[in-house]
Design an enzyme around this catalytic site. Structure first.
Site, PDB file in Angstrom:
ATOM      1  N   GLY A  13       0.825  -1.200   0.000  1.00 55.74           N
ATOM      2  CA  GLY A  13       0.000   0.000   0.000  1.00 55.74           C
ATOM      3  C   GLY A  13       0.858   1.248   0.000  1.00 55.74           C
ATOM      4  O   GLY A  13       1.829   1.353   0.755  1.00 55.74           O
ATOM      5  N   ASP A 144       1.019   1.861   8.609  1.00 52.97           N
ATOM      6  CA  ASP A 144       0.645   1.141   9.830  1.00 52.97           C
ATOM      7  C   ASP A 144       1.613   1.376  10.990  1.00 52.97           C
ATOM      8  O   ASP A 144       1.305   1.031  12.132  1.00 52.97           O
ATOM      9  CB  ASP A 144       0.546  -0.357   9.554  1.00 52.97           C
ATOM     10  CG  ASP A 144      -0.612  -0.704   8.633  1.00 52.97           C
ATOM     11  OD1 ASP A 144      -1.641  -0.007   8.700  1.00 52.97           O
ATOM     12  OD2 ASP A 144      -0.484  -1.658   7.847  1.00 52.97           O
ATOM     13  N   ARG A 192      -4.265  -3.334  10.614  1.00 48.27           N
ATOM     14  CA  ARG A 192      -4.725  -4.728  10.694  1.00 48.27           C
ATOM     15  C   ARG A 192      -4.403  -5.369  12.042  1.00 48.27           C
ATOM     16  O   ARG A 192      -5.250  -6.004  12.660  1.00 48.27           O
ATOM     17  CB  ARG A 192      -4.088  -5.537   9.571  1.00 48.27           C
ATOM     18  CG  ARG A 192      -4.438  -7.003   9.542  1.00 48.27           C
ATOM     19  CD  ARG A 192      -3.823  -7.660   8.330  1.00 48.27           C
ATOM     20  NE  ARG A 192      -4.289  -7.033   7.114  1.00 48.27           N
ATOM     21  CZ  ARG A 192      -5.425  -7.357   6.506  1.00 48.27           C
ATOM     22  NH1 ARG A 192      -6.187  -8.294   7.009  1.00 48.27           N
ATOM     23  NH2 ARG A 192      -5.786  -6.749   5.398  1.00 48.27           N
ATOM     24  N   TYR A 297      -8.625   4.859   1.429  1.00 49.33           N
ATOM     25  CA  TYR A 297      -7.486   5.390   0.695  1.00 49.33           C
ATOM     26  C   TYR A 297      -7.259   6.878   0.950  1.00 49.33           C
ATOM     27  O   TYR A 297      -6.157   7.386   0.722  1.00 49.33           O
ATOM     28  CB  TYR A 297      -7.669   5.166  -0.807  1.00 49.33           C
ATOM     29  CG  TYR A 297      -7.437   3.746  -1.270  1.00 49.33           C
ATOM     30  CD1 TYR A 297      -7.272   2.708  -0.355  1.00 49.33           C
ATOM     31  CD2 TYR A 297      -7.364   3.438  -2.619  1.00 49.33           C
ATOM     32  CE1 TYR A 297      -7.056   1.409  -0.775  1.00 49.33           C
ATOM     33  CE2 TYR A 297      -7.150   2.132  -3.054  1.00 49.33           C
ATOM     34  CZ  TYR A 297      -6.996   1.126  -2.131  1.00 49.33           C
ATOM     35  OH  TYR A 297      -6.787  -0.158  -2.557  1.00 49.33           O
ATOM     36  N   LEU A 298      -8.300   7.586   1.387  1.00 47.81           N
ATOM     37  CA  LEU A 298      -8.147   9.021   1.632  1.00 47.81           C
ATOM     38  C   LEU A 298      -7.062   9.296   2.668  1.00 47.81           C
ATOM     39  O   LEU A 298      -6.298  10.252   2.537  1.00 47.81           O
ATOM     40  CB  LEU A 298      -9.478   9.620   2.103  1.00 47.81           C
ATOM     41  CG  LEU A 298     -10.649   9.525   1.135  1.00 47.81           C
ATOM     42  CD1 LEU A 298     -11.901  10.131   1.764  1.00 47.81           C
ATOM     43  CD2 LEU A 298     -10.321  10.233  -0.179  1.00 47.81           C
ATOM     44  N   GLN A 299      -6.974   8.441   3.681  1.00 49.52           N
ATOM     45  CA  GLN A 299      -6.019   8.683   4.757  1.00 49.52           C
ATOM     46  C   GLN A 299      -4.574   8.531   4.317  1.00 49.52           C
ATOM     47  O   GLN A 299      -3.679   9.184   4.848  1.00 49.52           O
ATOM     48  CB  GLN A 299      -6.320   7.768   5.949  1.00 49.52           C
ATOM     49  CG  GLN A 299      -6.095   6.282   5.683  1.00 49.52           C
ATOM     50  CD  GLN A 299      -6.808   5.380   6.659  1.00 49.52           C
ATOM     51  OE1 GLN A 299      -6.537   5.423   7.839  1.00 49.52           O
ATOM     52  NE2 GLN A 299      -7.724   4.557   6.167  1.00 49.52           N
ATOM     53  N   ARG A 300      -4.330   7.678   3.340  1.00 43.20           N
ATOM     54  CA  ARG A 300      -2.950   7.441   2.929  1.00 43.20           C
ATOM     55  C   ARG A 300      -2.559   8.213   1.666  1.00 43.20           C
ATOM     56  O   ARG A 300      -1.417   8.125   1.213  1.00 43.20           O
ATOM     57  CB  ARG A 300      -2.715   5.949   2.724  1.00 43.20           C
ATOM     58  CG  ARG A 300      -3.327   5.357   1.478  1.00 43.20           C
ATOM     59  CD  ARG A 300      -3.119   3.856   1.435  1.00 43.20           C
ATOM     60  NE  ARG A 300      -3.280   3.318   0.095  1.00 43.20           N
ATOM     61  CZ  ARG A 300      -3.463   2.028  -0.167  1.00 43.20           C
ATOM     62  NH1 ARG A 300      -3.524   1.162   0.833  1.00 43.20           N
ATOM     63  NH2 ARG A 300      -3.592   1.610  -1.407  1.00 43.20           N
TER      64      ARG A 300
END
Length: 419
Positions: A13, A144, A192, A297-300
């Protein structure tokens, strides 16, 4: 020292700042022309090396490479592709060495998380067994924040800033409407196995009673009765309840609250939306009107709100990766070391990949409040420096500018390879 070529690839990611790391790697390589000739990038990560889809980065201008520093996503393409076990599927690793030989690649920079560190380590070990002089450096990246040794992982600080900001802003929305409308808001964030991103949501509140009123961590077994009591108490006391929940929230037996029943390319359980699952419990048990959102996906990818600290560290580990390689430091990773809290100071140290590969860093118990629903002062002290500073991208016509690369592929020299 003879001149040889370098290979860079992005894995897993992506983050808002992984391209800043790419910028650091490429600019450092260009500043060492006596040792590094061409720089190739894997088209879609390590898959590009296996299929010999190598992007000739030398075709990109200095201006385009510099623009990577403020461009989100993975400029060269990333992938979720885990190389198989080296003992039973040696062919894949041998193919990598064949491609590197064909293009005189002696420097391998792999930008990713724990699985990528493992791949980089295995490639390094195999090249040594095959007698091919390859210097392999893993460049840390993961939103993460679960890589060991390094104080924090590039990519995390910007996600933390985004989640803390979004939690504060959404909370004001809920507070303004709770008397006649929504009582509970649930924000689902990534994470996760480790709750670092969820913990960042806790930065939104600074005083007693300020949201978020509950954080659900993967490290703390979910107790439905206890959680519903917390929600009910918050609504009755403050008029509303804001919850930040990690996608990896799980029960005592390890079962995820939102297990979709599938696995991804890395063998990880595919998670199917813990926010609506938790919201459904609240509706069923308490009857409160709710709204939920998934940062997803907005956060990353929110480069417009990236942490300046994060951008600087992402760029720095890229440059240091090249410095380590040129110094002959094989099978290593540049790790961030926190020197002091006030003022916040950091530097970069070299860490053996054997200490990083396939290991995860979880939230320590001292960072989680005794009730399991919040962050402690120690956690806040750790997180705050990582979200400091703004590093806005240039804007044009009201929108952020991004790098525009030609992504020209190098000529293939080997037969096709089937993944």
């Amino acid at each position: 020292m003879a001149q040889h070529n370098a290979f860079y690839a992005q894995s897993g990611g992506v983050t808002a700042v992984i391209n800043a790391t790419a910028c650091g790697v490429i600019e450092a390589c260009r500043q060492a022309p006596d040792q590094i000739g061409k720089v190739y990038a894997g088209h879609n990560g390590i898959i590009g090396a296996l299929t010999e889809d190598l992007i000739d980065v030398n075709q990109e201008s200095d201006e385009a490479i510099a623009a990577l520093r403020y461009t989100p996503g993975g400029a060269f393409g990333s992938c979720r592709y885990k190389l198989k076990d080296i003992e039973t599927h040696r062919t894949q690793y041998e193919r990598l060495i064949e491609v590197f030989k064909a293009h005189d690649i002696r420097y391998f920079f792999y930008n990713g998380g724990g699985d990528s560190a493992d791949t980089c380590l295995k490639v390094s070990q195999l090249s040594e067994k095959m007698g091919y002089p390859l210097t392999a450096i893993h460049v840390p990246k993961t939103v993460d924040n679960d890589l060991p040794v390094t104080d924090n992982s590039p990519g995390f600080g910007s996600v933390a800033k985004y989640i803390a900001t979004s939690t504060r802003e959404a909370s004001l929305d809920i507070a303004s409407m709770c008397a006649t409308s929504t009582k509970v808001f649930v924000l689902e964030v990534m994470g996760r196995h480790a709750g670092w991103i969820a913990a960042a949501g806790g930065l939104a509140g600074e005083a007693e009673g300020e949201p978020p009123h509950m954080i659900v961590f993967p490290e703390v077994a979910f107790d439905r009765k206890k959680a519903m009591a917390r929600v009910d108490e918050s609504v009755k006391r403050y008029g509303y309840c804001v919850i930040v929940v990690s996608e990896g929230a799980r029960y005592e037996d390890g079962t995820f609250l939102a297990d979709a029943g599938n696995t991804d390319a890395f063998g990880h359980r595919q998670l199917g939306g813990v926010a609506p699952t938790l919201a459904g419990m609240i509706k069923q048990d308490l009857g409160y009107k709710y709204h939920w959102a998934v940062a997803d996906y907005l956060q990353r990818s929110a480069r417009h709100l990236a942490s300046k600290t994060d951008v600087e560290q992402a760029y720095a580990v890229g440059r240091e990766a090249v410095a380590l390689a040129l110094a002959g430091k094989n099978s290593m990773m540049p790790a961030i070391r926190r020197i002091s809290e006030s003022p916040y100071q950091w530097d970069i140290i070299a860490t053996p990949l054997a200490e990083v590969a396939n290991r995860e860093k979880f939230m320590p118990p001292s960072f989680i409040t005794e009730d399991g629903f919040g962050i402690t002062a120690d956690c806040r002290q750790y997180l705050l420096p990582l979200i400091q500073g703004e590093d806005f991208p240039p804007f044009e016509n009201g929108l952020p500018k991004v790098a525009r690369l030609s992504l020209t592929l190098a000529e293939r020299k080997l037969p096709d390879f089937t993944l």
